[in-house]
Design a protein around this motif. Sequence first.
Motif, PDB file in Angstrom:
ATOM      1  N   ASP A  14       9.136  -3.493  20.788  1.00  0.00           N
ATOM      2  CA  ASP A  14      10.470  -3.840  20.276  1.00  0.00           C
ATOM      3  C   ASP A  14      11.492  -3.928  21.409  1.00  0.00           C
ATOM      4  O   ASP A  14      12.593  -3.394  21.326  1.00  0.00           O
ATOM      5  CB  ASP A  14      10.929  -2.817  19.225  1.00  0.00           C
ATOM      6  N   GLU A  74       6.565  -7.289  22.317  1.00  0.00           N
ATOM      7  CA  GLU A  74       6.991  -7.404  20.918  1.00  0.00           C
ATOM      8  C   GLU A  74       6.704  -6.104  20.167  1.00  0.00           C
ATOM      9  O   GLU A  74       7.534  -5.633  19.384  1.00  0.00           O
ATOM     10  CB  GLU A  74       6.270  -8.572  20.239  1.00  0.00           C
ATOM     11  N   ARG A 106      16.590 -12.429  16.601  1.00  0.00           N
ATOM     12  CA  ARG A 106      15.400 -12.045  15.846  1.00  0.00           C
ATOM     13  C   ARG A 106      15.585 -10.681  15.179  1.00  0.00           C
ATOM     14  O   ARG A 106      15.056 -10.436  14.095  1.00  0.00           O
ATOM     15  CB  ARG A 106      14.176 -12.031  16.759  1.00  0.00           C
ATOM     16  N   SER A 107      16.325  -9.782  15.841  1.00  0.00           N
ATOM     17  CA  SER A 107      16.556  -8.460  15.266  1.00  0.00           C
ATOM     18  C   SER A 107      17.411  -8.523  14.007  1.00  0.00           C
ATOM     19  O   SER A 107      17.372  -7.605  13.176  1.00  0.00           O
ATOM     20  CB  SER A 107      17.241  -7.543  16.297  1.00  0.00           C
ATOM     21  N   TYR A 126      16.440 -11.870  21.441  1.00  0.00           N
ATOM     22  CA  TYR A 126      16.107 -10.589  20.810  1.00  0.00           C
ATOM     23  C   TYR A 126      17.109 -10.244  19.709  1.00  0.00           C
ATOM     24  O   TYR A 126      16.725  -9.820  18.610  1.00  0.00           O
ATOM     25  CB  TYR A 126      16.091  -9.482  21.866  1.00  0.00           C
ATOM     26  N   GLU A 127      18.398 -10.437  19.998  1.00  0.00           N
ATOM     27  CA  GLU A 127      19.429 -10.089  19.016  1.00  0.00           C
ATOM     28  C   GLU A 127      19.337 -10.968  17.773  1.00  0.00           C
ATOM     29  O   GLU A 127      19.511 -10.494  16.642  1.00  0.00           O
ATOM     30  CB  GLU A 127      20.814 -10.206  19.664  1.00  0.00           C
TER      31      GLU A 127
END
Length: 362
Positions: A118, A115, A354-355, A351-352
């Motif tokens: 990143d 995390e 959360r990004s 990931y996408e």
Amino acid sequence: MANQKLTVGLLYGGKSGEHEVSLQTAYAVMNAFNYEKYEIIPFYITKAGDWRRGALLSAPLTTVEQLKLEHAEGGTKAALDTLFGKLYGEQTLDVLFPLLHGTFGEDGTIQGLFEMADMPYVGAGVLASAAGMDKGVMKKLFEHAGLPQVKYCYFNSTQWAQTGHDLVRNIETELGYPCFVKPANLGSSVGISKASNREELEKAVDLALQYDLKVIVEEYVDAREIEVSVLGNDEPIASVPGEIVSSSDYYDYAAKYTDGQSEMLIPAPLDEEVADRIREAALQAFRALEGCGISRADFFVRRSDGHILINEVNTMPGFTPFSMYPLLWRETGVSYASLLDRMIALAMERYERRSALHYENL
């Protein structure tokens, strides 16, 4: 762009009693990847905690021993520079694939590192990993979710040293003999003992405390052992159930990995209604831990009355082609290679999403 290969960082080994299991898993995964879709950078973590980064691979290494990357250059600094490359504009990895079992691997610690770097990564996040690793915390979450489970006692090394006699008497009253003694934060049945009297109980606790600072003691139930694989993020799906018929008195480390005598029945010989209830309970347990990616849920089906009891959830299950997790999916219609594709896709999806959150506006 559609035809560009993804570069996968494969992490394995680790400071854990399950180091060798991790190597076997990594070797299997490395050999199952489709190298027309992916290229691999191997990261080996020694038992002492040192990191080694291998060269970019367009084909698998040929032996398990080669996975130890004896000739890697740069050591821990080079490995971590690669891992954190995105933060200073030198990204070479697209996704991380941890195959680290046990402490410092599936307990949230390495996930926290990912995390901070990143980077998208396969499997459960920090919270689910930590909660799934600590059997005491896990059982409290199951209890909150209304999942039936065996009776248990949970204490730490200080409590054992100061009030061990009282704990023993409580265990004898509440759980009785035989009972099972386990390190709270470990997997693959390492450090687990079956105790049939007070002397064996005290020795079992001392053994468990060699592996962790907390111990869990569980009542014995005469039961079938049923396992279900779960795959997904917000909308997980469950595989057909499988049954473990252990070669040992219980499913210990030898029965799992070394004696080759335990039997897996896939699918488990269960009534359809019972199988569906177990699959639903596996999804309920996955959600109780805030799971994502993958997990394997393990259950007891009590022989006396058919009552279903959850045992535990494993957020980084064994993943060789002969492990229960991929075998259950194969029976459900998902091949080993397709499973790897799906796990990576789930990592990128999470990931996408959360990004897209706007942390800078908080």
